[in-house]
Design a protein around this motif. Sequence first.
Motif, short mmCIF file in Angstrom:
data_model
loop_
_atom_site.label_atom_id
_atom_site.label_comp_id
_atom_site.label_asym_id
_atom_site.label_seq_id
_atom_site.Cartn_x
_atom_site.Cartn_y
_atom_site.Cartn_z
N GLN A 37 54.23 27.25 6.46
CA GLN A 37 54.62 28.27 5.25
C GLN A 37 53.51 29.06 5.16
N SER A 38 53.63 30.50 5.20
CA SER A 38 52.68 31.46 4.73
C SER A 38 51.40 31.13 5.35
N PHE A 39 51.54 30.87 6.55
CA PHE A 39 50.31 30.40 7.35
C PHE A 39 49.54 31.53 8.05
N THR A 40 48.11 31.67 8.00
CA THR A 40 47.22 32.67 8.73
C THR A 40 46.59 32.15 9.78
N ALA A 41 46.83 32.37 11.08
CA ALA A 41 45.82 31.88 12.08
C ALA A 41 44.59 32.66 12.07
N THR A 42 43.23 31.84 12.03
CA THR A 42 42.16 32.49 11.86
C THR A 42 41.23 32.02 13.13
N PRO A 43 40.41 33.08 13.65
CA PRO A 43 40.40 34.48 13.31
C PRO A 43 41.34 35.26 13.68
N ARG A 44 41.48 36.57 13.05
CA ARG A 44 42.83 37.39 13.40
C ARG A 44 42.12 37.92 14.87
N PRO A 45 43.17 38.49 15.51
CA PRO A 45 42.54 38.93 16.86
C PRO A 45 41.56 40.32 16.75
N LEU A 46 40.65 40.18 17.74
CA LEU A 46 39.89 41.27 17.67
C LEU A 46 40.45 42.78 17.64
N ASP A 47 40.03 43.64 16.97
CA ASP A 47 40.56 44.65 16.53
C ASP A 47 42.08 44.68 16.32
N GLY A 48 42.64 43.50 16.01
CA GLY A 48 43.86 43.54 15.65
C GLY A 48 44.89 43.63 16.97
N VAL A 49 44.41 43.63 17.95
CA VAL A 49 44.79 43.40 19.12
C VAL A 49 44.77 42.00 19.98
N ALA A 50 45.80 41.21 20.11
CA ALA A 50 45.63 39.70 20.91
C ALA A 50 45.35 40.01 22.14
N PRO A 51 44.95 38.98 22.69
CA PRO A 51 44.40 38.99 24.20
C PRO A 51 45.75 39.35 25.03
N PHE A 52 45.63 39.90 26.03
CA PHE A 52 46.80 40.19 26.86
C PHE A 52 47.16 38.88 27.44
N VAL A 53 48.74 38.75 27.72
CA VAL A 53 49.35 37.56 28.15
C VAL A 53 49.97 37.78 29.45
N TRP A 54 49.75 36.91 30.41
CA TRP A 54 50.21 36.78 31.57
C TRP A 54 51.14 35.65 31.78
N HIS A 55 52.40 35.47 32.34
CA HIS A 55 53.04 34.40 32.42
C HIS A 55 53.18 34.17 33.95
N GLY A 56 52.64 32.88 34.23
CA GLY A 56 52.62 32.17 35.58
C GLY A 56 53.87 31.45 35.74
N SER A 57 54.78 31.85 36.98
CA SER A 57 55.77 30.94 37.18
C SER A 57 56.25 31.23 38.68
N TYR A 63 60.58 40.31 28.40
CA TYR A 63 61.04 40.57 26.72
C TYR A 63 59.85 41.20 26.09
N TYR A 64 58.57 40.58 26.29
CA TYR A 64 57.74 40.79 25.53
C TYR A 64 56.55 41.98 26.00
N GLY A 65 57.13 42.39 27.31
CA GLY A 65 56.42 43.52 27.80
C GLY A 65 55.19 42.99 28.70
N ASP A 66 54.93 41.53 28.77
CA ASP A 66 53.64 40.96 29.19
C ASP A 66 53.58 41.02 30.76
N GLY A 67 52.44 40.43 31.30
CA GLY A 67 52.24 40.49 32.73
C GLY A 67 52.87 39.25 33.25
N TYR A 68 53.41 39.26 34.61
CA TYR A 68 53.76 38.05 35.28
C TYR A 68 53.01 38.02 36.59
N PHE A 69 52.77 36.68 36.70
CA PHE A 69 51.71 36.37 37.78
C PHE A 69 52.42 35.37 38.77
N ALA A 70 52.36 35.53 40.17
CA ALA A 70 52.98 34.63 40.88
C ALA A 70 51.78 34.24 41.70
#
Lengths: 201, 368
Positions: free
Chosen positions: B163-183, B195-202
């Motif tokens: 409920q109305s939760f804020t994760a801290t600290p907020r990402p640096l410069d308001g931009v979260a770390p880039f995410v790769w998905h490995g599978s 869907y999220y426009g993230d990276g894909y790693f094999a």
Amino acid sequence: MTRIVVVSAGVSDASSSTLLAGQVAAAITRADATISIETVELRPLAHDVIDASITGFASPRLQHVHDLISQADGLVVVSPVYKASYTGLFKAFFDAIDQDVLVGTTVLLAATGGTARHSLALDFAMRPLFAYLQAVVVPTGVFASPHDWGSEGAGALESRVERAVGEMLSLLGGTGSGRSASDDIDLFSETMLSISDPRRD
Amino acid sequence: MTSMQFGIFTVGDVTRDPIAGTTISEHQRIKNTVEIAKKAEDIGLDVFATGEHHNPPFVPSSPTTTLAYIGAQTEKLLLSTSTTLITTNDPVKLAEDYATLQHLVDGRTDLMLGRGNTAPVYPWFGYDGSKAVELTIEHYQLLRRLWDEDVVSWEGKFRTPLQSFTATPRPLDGVAPFVWHGSIRTPEVAELAAYYGDGYFANNIFWPKEHYIRLINFYRQRYAHYGHGQPHQAIVGLGGQFFMRKNSQDAVDEFRPYFDNAPVYGHGPSLEDFTAQTPLTVGSPQQFIEKTLTFADYFGDYQRQLFLVDHAGLPQKIVLEQLDLLGEVLPTLRAEFDARRPADVPDAPTHAARVAARDAALEAPVSA
């Protein structure tokens, strides 16, 4: 064109499993000469099968056999009975094949053994394996013991082969289970749809 | 600006050295890992990534601790994971740990999410392993919101509501770390990345290339489907492994006992069969370059290439020698990959570039 692959897990030279496999293949050709039959012996692939069970992927020549099977309409499988079941090589071969490859494939079961007392291995060991793989298993299985190769049993063996092959071809000519292996990715599964629409339940 | 990033990834296994017959301590393995990461920067690599495991014989159970420690001793190295368990880690803690790391190392971090490779890990963290794919999706959807939205109210199946939760600290410069998905098995993970426009790693290590091509192509198509760009513009990363010596026969002779006893493929196929059938190269630097360049032929031009170097019980001295050899061929790899790369293939993602892209998007005039 109907395609049938015969897989024989006999290991000795002049193997009775290979002999039985040949007998089934000959009966198929007699019944319908237009059917294409490829026979695969597992013995030369034994090291590839074990490697695949360790690495999780098939060597090129094992992959070639997997491809033949995945394109086949029907499969004839023959194993010797060791210790009340099919051989370890036979099981390892089917362990290494993709899960869905035999979905809807018509499979004729055959086995050989040192005594007729092994014959129920067909129905208590082999049949559940192919039921698990969602194949359409031919009702009549063919078991051959030394007795069957002799003059007394030969006629009976031949008639069992004819009956099983007749059933197999009848199944192949029908609608089967209405299912086959699909390589397509299902974009409309519940989990797939939940990615773009998190509120799904 | 680096069009393509090169780096190493470690599993963090403590494996018996089959030649010496000895096994190093966990303490030594952890210290060795840090040394390897610093070496990676020294030889000009762009990325160091660590695995995450919670069972012996593996040591890296606390990736952000290790990565922050490495980050404090490096200048340019991008710190990543291979993989971070999205299934069994709490998304709230992931959001906070990796945002903290991002601040500490000034944006030199991203992460690769994965499901892990062992079913028993789920109950250790209070989850049900039969729900792995559902957990992956729900946890990632929440992680995404915790980073992208300042205040989050959320309800799902696997975690208590927020409920109305804020994760801290907020990402640096308001931009979260880039995410790769490995599978390498699960189409849902490729879909999630697309869907999220993230990276894909094999991981591209254990199996023939054909196993990876299908899912990478699927990811590329779905990336385009969701409007992030053309299929060839999707963000792809690959693994790889090698053992090099100047003379190729020396490489084969020296690596064979490690190969033959390796935990994953040891006591199975021959070294010769395995190198012929998988992306592994054991040979001269020239052979390594040639085989690595073929990856772009099979998978398309891509953004990140990571190699597994410290494994199979190889002693630290040999691992460091392998890294020296990698450093020597690196300029050639960079030049060759760049030469074949069309101009409209995106560069490897960095924090600075992502901040610049975000700012450009904010400043762009709204079209009618």
